[in-house]
Scaffold this active site. Sequence first.
Site, PDB file in Angstrom:
ATOM      1  N   ASP A 162      29.874  26.864  37.919  1.00  0.00           N
ATOM      2  CA  ASP A 162      29.525  26.845  39.207  1.00  0.00           C
ATOM      3  C   ASP A 162      28.857  25.176  39.298  1.00  0.00           C
ATOM      4  O   ASP A 162      28.172  24.748  39.450  1.00  0.00           O
ATOM      5  CB  ASP A 162      28.046  27.183  38.745  1.00  0.00           C
ATOM      6  CG  ASP A 162      28.443  29.090  38.736  1.00  0.00           C
ATOM      7  OD1 ASP A 162      29.138  29.820  38.750  1.00  0.00           O
ATOM      8  OD2 ASP A 162      26.828  29.973  38.762  1.00  0.00           O
ATOM      9  N   ILE A 166      34.354  46.754  54.148  1.00  0.00           N
ATOM     10  CA  ILE A 166      35.032  47.331  54.524  1.00  0.00           C
ATOM     11  C   ILE A 166      36.010  47.615  53.504  1.00  0.00           C
ATOM     12  O   ILE A 166      37.398  46.004  53.408  1.00  0.00           O
ATOM     13  CB  ILE A 166      34.933  47.672  55.995  1.00  0.00           C
ATOM     14  CG1 ILE A 166      36.213  47.103  56.927  1.00  0.00           C
ATOM     15  CG2 ILE A 166      33.774  48.033  56.030  1.00  0.00           C
ATOM     16  CD1 ILE A 166      36.422  47.329  58.247  1.00  0.00           C
ATOM     17  N   GLY A 167      37.293  48.239  53.265  1.00  0.00           N
ATOM     18  CA  GLY A 167      38.507  48.143  52.903  1.00  0.00           C
ATOM     19  C   GLY A 167      38.905  47.472  53.541  1.00  0.00           C
ATOM     20  O   GLY A 167      40.004  46.262  52.692  1.00  0.00           O
ATOM     21  N   LYS A 214      34.205  31.938  34.686  1.00  0.00           N
ATOM     22  CA  LYS A 214      33.633  33.130  36.085  1.00  0.00           C
ATOM     23  C   LYS A 214      33.686  31.863  36.683  1.00  0.00           C
ATOM     24  O   LYS A 214      32.775  30.517  36.692  1.00  0.00           O
ATOM     25  CB  LYS A 214      32.265  33.216  35.557  1.00  0.00           C
ATOM     26  CG  LYS A 214      31.946  34.412  36.676  1.00  0.00           C
ATOM     27  CD  LYS A 214      30.266  34.793  36.697  1.00  0.00           C
ATOM     28  CE  LYS A 214      29.488  34.325  37.320  1.00  0.00           C
ATOM     29  NZ  LYS A 214      29.158  33.672  38.173  1.00  0.00           N
ATOM     30  N   ARG A 258      23.940  27.249  34.330  1.00  0.00           N
ATOM     31  CA  ARG A 258      23.112  25.848  34.219  1.00  0.00           C
ATOM     32  C   ARG A 258      22.951  25.806  32.709  1.00  0.00           C
ATOM     33  O   ARG A 258      22.809  24.342  32.506  1.00  0.00           O
ATOM     34  CB  ARG A 258      22.276  25.831  35.633  1.00  0.00           C
ATOM     35  CG  ARG A 258      22.846  26.458  36.831  1.00  0.00           C
ATOM     36  CD  ARG A 258      21.416  26.617  37.517  1.00  0.00           C
ATOM     37  NE  ARG A 258      21.192  27.925  37.967  1.00  0.00           N
ATOM     38  CZ  ARG A 258      20.574  28.853  38.461  1.00  0.00           C
ATOM     39  NH1 ARG A 258      19.726  28.120  39.522  1.00  0.00           N
ATOM     40  NH2 ARG A 258      19.894  29.501  38.601  1.00  0.00           N
ATOM     41  N   THR A 315      38.883  44.541  54.914  1.00  0.00           N
ATOM     42  CA  THR A 315      38.905  43.404  55.676  1.00  0.00           C
ATOM     43  C   THR A 315      39.102  42.856  53.754  1.00  0.00           C
ATOM     44  O   THR A 315      39.242  41.733  53.957  1.00  0.00           O
ATOM     45  CB  THR A 315      37.421  43.200  55.902  1.00  0.00           C
ATOM     46  OG1 THR A 315      37.544  42.950  57.421  1.00  0.00           O
ATOM     47  CG2 THR A 315      37.221  41.823  55.486  1.00  0.00           C
ATOM     48  N   ARG A 357      33.103  37.412  43.561  1.00  0.00           N
ATOM     49  CA  ARG A 357      33.757  36.773  44.529  1.00  0.00           C
ATOM     50  C   ARG A 357      32.632  37.874  45.628  1.00  0.00           C
ATOM     51  O   ARG A 357      32.207  37.704  46.797  1.00  0.00           O
ATOM     52  CB  ARG A 357      34.866  37.306  44.978  1.00  0.00           C
ATOM     53  CG  ARG A 357      35.624  37.434  46.814  1.00  0.00           C
ATOM     54  CD  ARG A 357      34.887  35.840  47.819  1.00  0.00           C
ATOM     55  NE  ARG A 357      35.267  36.463  48.656  1.00  0.00           N
ATOM     56  CZ  ARG A 357      34.311  36.936  49.666  1.00  0.00           C
ATOM     57  NH1 ARG A 357      33.634  37.456  49.380  1.00  0.00           N
ATOM     58  NH2 ARG A 357      34.179  37.165  50.754  1.00  0.00           N
ATOM     59  N   LYS A 358      31.920  39.080  44.958  1.00  0.00           N
ATOM     60  CA  LYS A 358      31.164  39.540  44.993  1.00  0.00           C
ATOM     61  C   LYS A 358      31.406  40.684  46.126  1.00  0.00           C
ATOM     62  O   LYS A 358      31.043  40.383  47.618  1.00  0.00           O
ATOM     63  CB  LYS A 358      29.873  39.214  45.231  1.00  0.00           C
ATOM     64  CG  LYS A 358      29.293  39.062  44.227  1.00  0.00           C
ATOM     65  CD  LYS A 358      27.655  38.360  44.273  1.00  0.00           C
ATOM     66  CE  LYS A 358      26.961  38.003  42.686  1.00  0.00           C
ATOM     67  NZ  LYS A 358      27.200  36.396  42.488  1.00  0.00           N
ATOM     68  N   PHE A 359      32.716  40.706  46.310  1.00  0.00           N
ATOM     69  CA  PHE A 359      33.201  41.896  47.736  1.00  0.00           C
ATOM     70  C   PHE A 359      31.950  42.236  47.886  1.00  0.00           C
ATOM     71  O   PHE A 359      31.734  43.384  47.210  1.00  0.00           O
ATOM     72  CB  PHE A 359      35.098  42.004  47.245  1.00  0.00           C
ATOM     73  CG  PHE A 359      35.802  40.899  47.356  1.00  0.00           C
ATOM     74  CD1 PHE A 359      36.549  40.657  48.275  1.00  0.00           C
ATOM     75  CD2 PHE A 359      36.168  40.993  45.772  1.00  0.00           C
ATOM     76  CE1 PHE A 359      37.196  39.536  48.072  1.00  0.00           C
ATOM     77  CE2 PHE A 359      36.975  39.705  45.536  1.00  0.00           C
ATOM     78  CZ  PHE A 359      37.856  39.272  46.806  1.00  0.00           C
TER      79      PHE A 359
HETATM   80  P1  BMP Z   1      23.068  30.769  36.053  1.00  0.00           P
HETATM   81  O1  BMP Z   1      23.298  30.887  33.950  1.00  0.00           O
HETATM   82  O2  BMP Z   1      22.759  29.094  36.186  1.00  0.00           O
HETATM   83  O3  BMP Z   1      21.477  31.160  35.974  1.00  0.00           O
HETATM   84  O4  BMP Z   1      23.782  31.445  36.285  1.00  0.00           O
HETATM   85  C1  BMP Z   1      24.286  32.578  37.120  1.00  0.00           C
HETATM   86  C2  BMP Z   1      25.566  33.429  37.309  1.00  0.00           C
HETATM   87  O5  BMP Z   1      25.704  34.593  37.585  1.00  0.00           O
HETATM   88  C3  BMP Z   1      25.744  32.449  38.587  1.00  0.00           C
HETATM   89  O6  BMP Z   1      27.264  32.101  39.082  1.00  0.00           O
HETATM   90  C4  BMP Z   1      25.397  33.757  39.673  1.00  0.00           C
HETATM   91  O7  BMP Z   1      25.964  33.945  41.102  1.00  0.00           O
HETATM   92  C5  BMP Z   1      25.691  34.933  39.141  1.00  0.00           C
HETATM   93  N1  BMP Z   1      24.798  35.963  39.000  1.00  0.00           N
HETATM   94  C6  BMP Z   1      23.382  36.013  38.838  1.00  0.00           C
HETATM   95  O8  BMP Z   1      23.244  35.182  38.576  1.00  0.00           O
HETATM   96  N2  BMP Z   1      23.336  37.686  38.808  1.00  0.00           N
HETATM   97  C7  BMP Z   1      23.530  38.287  38.710  1.00  0.00           C
HETATM   98  O9  BMP Z   1      22.623  39.799  39.567  1.00  0.00           O
HETATM   99  C8  BMP Z   1      25.067  38.553  39.437  1.00  0.00           C
HETATM  100  C9  BMP Z   1      25.447  37.350  39.464  1.00  0.00           C
HETATM  101  O10 BMP Z   1      27.168  37.824  39.641  1.00  0.00           O
END
Ligand code: BMP
Length: 273
Positions: A39, A98-99, A61, A244, A101, A93-95
């Site tokens: 990230d 609606i389908g 990811k 992180r 779009t 991307r967590k879409f």
């Molecule tokens: P971190 O290990 O820095 O906390 O990052 C977690 C990653 O997983 C982030 O990219 C976040 O968008 C994603 N994420 C999350 O933390 N919890 C969820 O339930 C779903 C996720 O996609």
Amino acid sequence: MNFNSSSYEERAAKHPHPVARSLFEIMVSKKTNLCLSVDLTSSQEILALTDKLGPYICLLKTHVDIIEDFDPDFISKLSELSLKHNFLIFEDRKFADIGSTVIKQYGGGIYKIAEWVHITNCHVLPGPGIVDGLKSVTRDLPPRALLILAEMSSKGNLLTDEYTKTAVEIAKNNTDFVIGFIAQHRVSEPSNDKTTASGSNADFIIMTPGVSLPGRDGDSFGQQYTNPETAICVNGTDVLIVGRDLFTNPDPVSRAKEYVSTGWNAYLKRINK
Ligand code: BMP
């Protein structure tokens, strides 16, 4: 729920979906169940860290929409790294629309996610049409797969048990595209000898974010962490997603090696090897 005591090899051999098979095969050949959540916001930094940690991960990811200097050349370079180090790419991307779009969001725009990403994910808030829409984009592409968000790691999230059950049902109806869940637990029955290509015994892969080795206690925005051993041996996850704790670490390679050995030993313990 229960955890899966089959080995990744056994699951690779039986899995009907080519992306799931590749992922299991990579995990076995590299002995890793670590996914780096890269990230970062500069494409140079993403590529440099990915090149460094590539040997230790099965999956990378991305959040492509946080990159400040995105250009299509970034995609070619990332795809080269995925071949060089043998990992798959998962765009988080967590879409959630609606389908009709999500078809444009997944296949088009400036990112053209479906063209270069092996795995993406979606919420099922809009109902099953979102999965149908996403799937329709992949018809003429190399194999692509979807994960459904069945549970989240953040405090106070609204994904109730009932919601999770419905998410699993939607997945079971789409095993030609859905290979698993983003979840905190094994939310569906584990695979076993009765595993089938589809339906109620499909072998879904559980990937868990909100994972950290001891020492990291969440953040000020509700993130919550589970340790790798609990995530694998108690909660039954298959892939550890770490952000992180790796990309802010002054020595990310040593840290990644710690995750690889902890994650792999926990997996061996789970399958009793
Ligand atoms: P971190 O290990 O820095 O906390 O990052 C977690 C990653 O997983 C982030 O990219 C976040 O968008 C994603 N994420 C999350 O933390 N919890 C969820 O339930 C779903 C996720 O996609």
